[in-house]
Motif scaffolding. Structure first.
Motif, PDB file in Angstrom:
ATOM      1  N   ASP A 182      -4.040   3.660   6.880  1.00  0.00           N
ATOM      2  CA  ASP A 182      -4.382   4.361   5.639  1.00  0.00           C
ATOM      3  C   ASP A 182      -5.064   5.687   5.926  1.00  0.00           C
ATOM      4  O   ASP A 182      -4.720   6.715   5.337  1.00  0.00           O
ATOM      5  N   GLY A 206      -9.531   8.219  -6.896  1.00  0.00           N
ATOM      6  CA  GLY A 206      -9.388   6.829  -7.342  1.00  0.00           C
ATOM      7  C   GLY A 206      -8.212   6.129  -6.693  1.00  0.00           C
ATOM      8  O   GLY A 206      -8.300   4.957  -6.314  1.00  0.00           O
ATOM      9  N   ILE A 207      -7.098   6.833  -6.537  1.00  0.00           N
ATOM     10  CA  ILE A 207      -5.923   6.246  -5.900  1.00  0.00           C
ATOM     11  C   ILE A 207      -6.191   5.969  -4.429  1.00  0.00           C
ATOM     12  O   ILE A 207      -5.840   4.906  -3.901  1.00  0.00           O
ATOM     13  N   PHE A 227       0.562   3.261  -3.057  1.00  0.00           N
ATOM     14  CA  PHE A 227      -0.580   4.181  -3.119  1.00  0.00           C
ATOM     15  C   PHE A 227      -0.278   5.474  -2.366  1.00  0.00           C
ATOM     16  O   PHE A 227      -0.708   6.551  -2.774  1.00  0.00           O
ATOM     17  N   ILE A 272      -9.176   5.515  -2.907  1.00  0.00           N
ATOM     18  CA  ILE A 272     -10.155   4.429  -2.781  1.00  0.00           C
ATOM     19  C   ILE A 272      -9.510   3.087  -3.109  1.00  0.00           C
ATOM     20  O   ILE A 272      -9.818   2.062  -2.486  1.00  0.00           O
ATOM     21  N   SER A 273      -8.583   3.075  -4.066  1.00  0.00           N
ATOM     22  CA  SER A 273      -7.885   1.837  -4.412  1.00  0.00           C
ATOM     23  C   SER A 273      -7.028   1.332  -3.253  1.00  0.00           C
ATOM     24  O   SER A 273      -6.881   0.128  -3.065  1.00  0.00           O
ATOM     25  N   ALA A 274      -6.449   2.248  -2.492  1.00  0.00           N
ATOM     26  CA  ALA A 274      -5.649   1.846  -1.337  1.00  0.00           C
ATOM     27  C   ALA A 274      -6.520   1.144  -0.298  1.00  0.00           C
ATOM     28  O   ALA A 274      -6.128   0.120   0.268  1.00  0.00           O
ATOM     29  N   TYR A 275      -7.710   1.701  -0.058  1.00  0.00           N
ATOM     30  CA  TYR A 275      -8.625   1.045   0.886  1.00  0.00           C
ATOM     31  C   TYR A 275      -9.136  -0.273   0.310  1.00  0.00           C
ATOM     32  O   TYR A 275      -9.211  -1.281   1.014  1.00  0.00           O
ATOM     33  N   GLY A 276      -9.485  -0.260  -0.953  1.00  0.00           N
ATOM     34  CA  GLY A 276     -10.011  -1.469  -1.584  1.00  0.00           C
ATOM     35  C   GLY A 276      -8.990  -2.586  -1.661  1.00  0.00           C
ATOM     36  O   GLY A 276      -9.344  -3.763  -1.587  1.00  0.00           O
ATOM     37  N   TYR A 277      -7.721  -2.238  -1.802  1.00  0.00           N
ATOM     38  CA  TYR A 277      -6.655  -3.236  -1.864  1.00  0.00           C
ATOM     39  C   TYR A 277      -6.649  -4.107  -0.612  1.00  0.00           C
ATOM     40  O   TYR A 277      -6.587  -5.332  -0.695  1.00  0.00           O
ATOM     41  N   SER A 335      -0.491   9.022  -4.433  1.00  0.00           N
ATOM     42  CA  SER A 335      -1.643   9.892  -4.201  1.00  0.00           C
ATOM     43  C   SER A 335      -1.358  11.390  -4.380  1.00  0.00           C
ATOM     44  O   SER A 335      -2.199  12.094  -4.918  1.00  0.00           O
ATOM     45  N   ALA A 368       0.825  -1.212   0.000  1.00  0.00           N
ATOM     46  CA  ALA A 368       0.000   0.000   0.000  1.00  0.00           C
ATOM     47  C   ALA A 368       0.855   1.257   0.000  1.00  0.00           C
ATOM     48  O   ALA A 368       0.359   2.336  -0.307  1.00  0.00           O
TER      49      ALA A 368
END
Length: 130
Positions: free
Chosen positions: A106, A76-77, A41, A79-84, A45, A38
């Motif tokens: 995060d 998007g970056i 990300f 949210i991708s970190a959380y989604g990862y 960011s 992470a």
């Protein structure tokens, strides 16, 4: 002097966020280091905002397409970190305990990045030349 206090405070909160990330990875009960990725990300960011601030002129105060695109990419970056981490926990690669620790890290790190841009982004009240 207020710039130095803000910088020290932001450094401290960034260290706390990284501590949550590393504790989520290093607890011997879990022992999985997938959440460390992470950090990519975290490094990505601020890039769209830095590029947009570098290339845009501040004469137009209305919302322009470049600003909107930068905010969209940055969101998007983030949210991708959380989604990862949530996807890693859903797939069973990590457990939900380290996932919650890393999600907390995060949140702290992204608020630290936001705070840095809030404090040092507008060059009116702070100058690096002081």
């Amino acid at each position: 002097m207020p710039g130095i206090k803000a910088l020290v405070g932001l450094s401290f909160t960034g260290a706390i966020g990284l501590t949550f990330l590393f504790v989520g990875c290093a607890v011997t009960q879990y022992g999985v280091y997938w959440p460390v990725f992470a950090m990519f990300f975290y490094a990505l960011s601020p890039v769209p905002i830095l590029l947009a601030n570098r290339s845009s002129d501040d004469s137009d105060n209305s919302s322009n397409v470049c600003k909107d695109l930068v905010y969209f990419l940055t969101t998007g970056i983030v949210i991708s970190a959380y989604g990862y981490h949530i996807v890693l926990a859903n797939c069973g690669l990590i457990e939900w305990g380290p996932c919650s620790l890393v999600l907390t890290g995060d949140t702290i790190i992204f608020f630290t990045i936001f705070g840095f841009f809030h404090v040092f982004g507008s060059g009116e009240e702070f100058s690096w030349e002081e």
